[in-house]
Motif scaffolding. Structure first.
Motif, mmCIF file in Angstrom:
data_model
loop_
_atom_site.group_PDB
_atom_site.id
_atom_site.type_symbol
_atom_site.label_atom_id
_atom_site.label_comp_id
_atom_site.label_asym_id
_atom_site.label_seq_id
_atom_site.Cartn_x
_atom_site.Cartn_y
_atom_site.Cartn_z
ATOM 1 N N VAL A 1 0.855 -1.191 0.000
ATOM 2 C CA VAL A 1 0.000 0.000 0.000
ATOM 3 C C VAL A 1 0.889 1.239 0.000
ATOM 4 N N ALA A 2 0.624 2.147 -0.913
ATOM 5 C CA ALA A 2 1.457 3.352 -1.018
ATOM 6 C C ALA A 2 1.041 4.387 0.010
ATOM 7 N N VAL A 3 2.021 5.038 0.590
ATOM 8 C CA VAL A 3 1.804 6.168 1.497
ATOM 9 C C VAL A 3 2.191 7.429 0.725
ATOM 10 N N PRO A 4 1.216 8.218 0.293
ATOM 11 C CA PRO A 4 1.566 9.434 -0.447
ATOM 12 C C PRO A 4 2.260 10.440 0.469
ATOM 13 N N LEU A 5 3.369 10.958 0.030
ATOM 14 C CA LEU A 5 4.147 11.916 0.820
ATOM 15 C C LEU A 5 4.748 12.961 -0.111
ATOM 16 N N LEU A 6 4.780 14.193 0.367
ATOM 17 C CA LEU A 6 5.540 15.212 -0.351
ATOM 18 C C LEU A 6 7.028 14.859 -0.262
ATOM 19 N N PRO A 7 7.836 15.319 -1.200
ATOM 20 C CA PRO A 7 9.266 14.963 -1.175
ATOM 21 C C PRO A 7 9.926 15.236 0.176
ATOM 22 N N MET A 8 9.630 16.397 0.776
ATOM 23 C CA MET A 8 10.244 16.724 2.071
ATOM 24 C C MET A 8 9.844 15.717 3.152
ATOM 25 N N MET A 9 8.572 15.307 3.119
ATOM 26 C CA MET A 9 8.094 14.349 4.118
ATOM 27 C C MET A 9 8.728 12.980 3.900
ATOM 28 N N ALA A 10 8.802 12.587 2.626
ATOM 29 C CA ALA A 10 9.393 11.284 2.309
ATOM 30 C C ALA A 10 10.855 11.245 2.746
ATOM 31 N N HIS A 11 11.531 12.348 2.496
ATOM 32 C CA HIS A 11 12.938 12.451 2.902
ATOM 33 C C HIS A 11 13.063 12.353 4.418
ATOM 34 N N HIS A 12 12.203 13.081 5.102
ATOM 35 C CA HIS A 12 12.268 13.081 6.563
ATOM 36 C C HIS A 12 11.913 11.703 7.132
ATOM 37 N N GLN A 13 10.935 11.050 6.528
ATOM 38 C CA GLN A 13 10.568 9.720 7.002
ATOM 39 C C GLN A 13 11.754 8.767 6.880
ATOM 40 N N LYS A 14 12.442 8.839 5.752
ATOM 41 C CA LYS A 14 13.580 7.932 5.571
ATOM 42 C C LYS A 14 14.721 8.272 6.520
ATOM 43 N N GLN A 15 14.905 9.565 6.800
ATOM 44 C CA GLN A 15 15.910 9.933 7.822
ATOM 45 C C GLN A 15 15.553 9.297 9.168
ATOM 46 N N ASN A 16 14.287 9.407 9.533
ATOM 47 C CA ASN A 16 13.848 8.801 10.793
ATOM 48 C C ASN A 16 14.106 7.306 10.795
#
Ligand code: HEC
Length: 186
Positions: free
Chosen positions: A56-71
């Motif tokens: 299931v895809a989680v739609p994220l803005l680029p900044m959010m996606a980046h931050h999620q991966k940092q976390n």
């Protein structure tokens, strides 16, 4: 008709990263745009990947996606530190490492906020932080075997979440459409 797309767009989430804007409410799934991601050509590499990766895809803005991966990368560092501390019976070190992934009121608020439009995502995120707290409890009891079994339980929540969700980076109009489809999340 693209049922998977509709399903996709009814899920928004971010594993407790602080910068996400309000998300759609679970009970009012947004109208789907004609394609997702909008920029992908009909048989482009992203679509080929999406056909293989049916999570299931989680739609994220680029900044959010980046931050999620940092976390996420920091979560893995926390696991590394827990294992190394446990190997040395350094229970203070275990507690210190767990503090990066444990539950707090602030963390819970972020999880609620981020998962407002992603049914099931917030629950999994909070369960993850709560499970991690059990590692700390075991460390306070200086019980290494329990530290490791609670770490194993925590990792099951990590892998359980990864089995279900994948990131989908969306553009601003798509994100805005998702955000407008429900009441404000704050
Ligand atoms: C509530 C859901 C959730 C939980 C819990 C969770 N993750 Fe993730 N994680 C994700 C999502 C979503 C992605 C993006 C996956 C994708 O798009 O392929 C991700 C990606 C990652 C990545 C890849 C980062 C990168 O730079 O590409 C790592 C590493 C990771 N997670 C580690 C962990 C660890 C370790 C834990 C537990 C200690 C954990 N995650 C718990 C949802 C979660």
């Amino acid at each position: 008709m693209n049922p998977r797309l509709i399903l996709t767009l009814s899920f928004i989430g971010l594993a407790c990263a602080p910068e996400a804007p309000p998300a759609a409410a679970p009970k009012t799934p947004p109208a789907a745009p004609s394609s997702a991601p909008a920029s992908a050509p009909a048989s482009g590499p992203q679509q080929v990947l999406d056909q293989m990766d049916t999570r299931v895809a989680v739609p994220l803005l680029p900044m959010m996606a980046h931050h999620q991966k940092q976390n996420m990368r920091d979560h893995l560092v926390a696991v590394q530190e827990i294992v190394l501390a446990a190997a040395n019976d350094d229970f203070t070190g275990v507690e210190k490492a767990v503090a990066r992934i444990g539950f707090s009121d602030q963390m819970g608020q972020m999880c609620n906020h981020m998962g407002a439009g992603a049914p099931g995502f917030t629950e999994q995120a909070i369960a993850f932080h709560r499970t991690a707290d059990r590692i700390s409890a075991a460390a306070r009891d200086k019980d290494r075997a329990r530290v490791l079994s609670e770490l194993g339980a925590t990792l099951q929540v990590c892998t359980g979440c990864h089995a279900v969700w994948k990131q989908q980076v969306v553009d601003d109009p798509t994100w805005q459409a998702l955000g407008r489809s429900g009441p404000p999340a704050h």
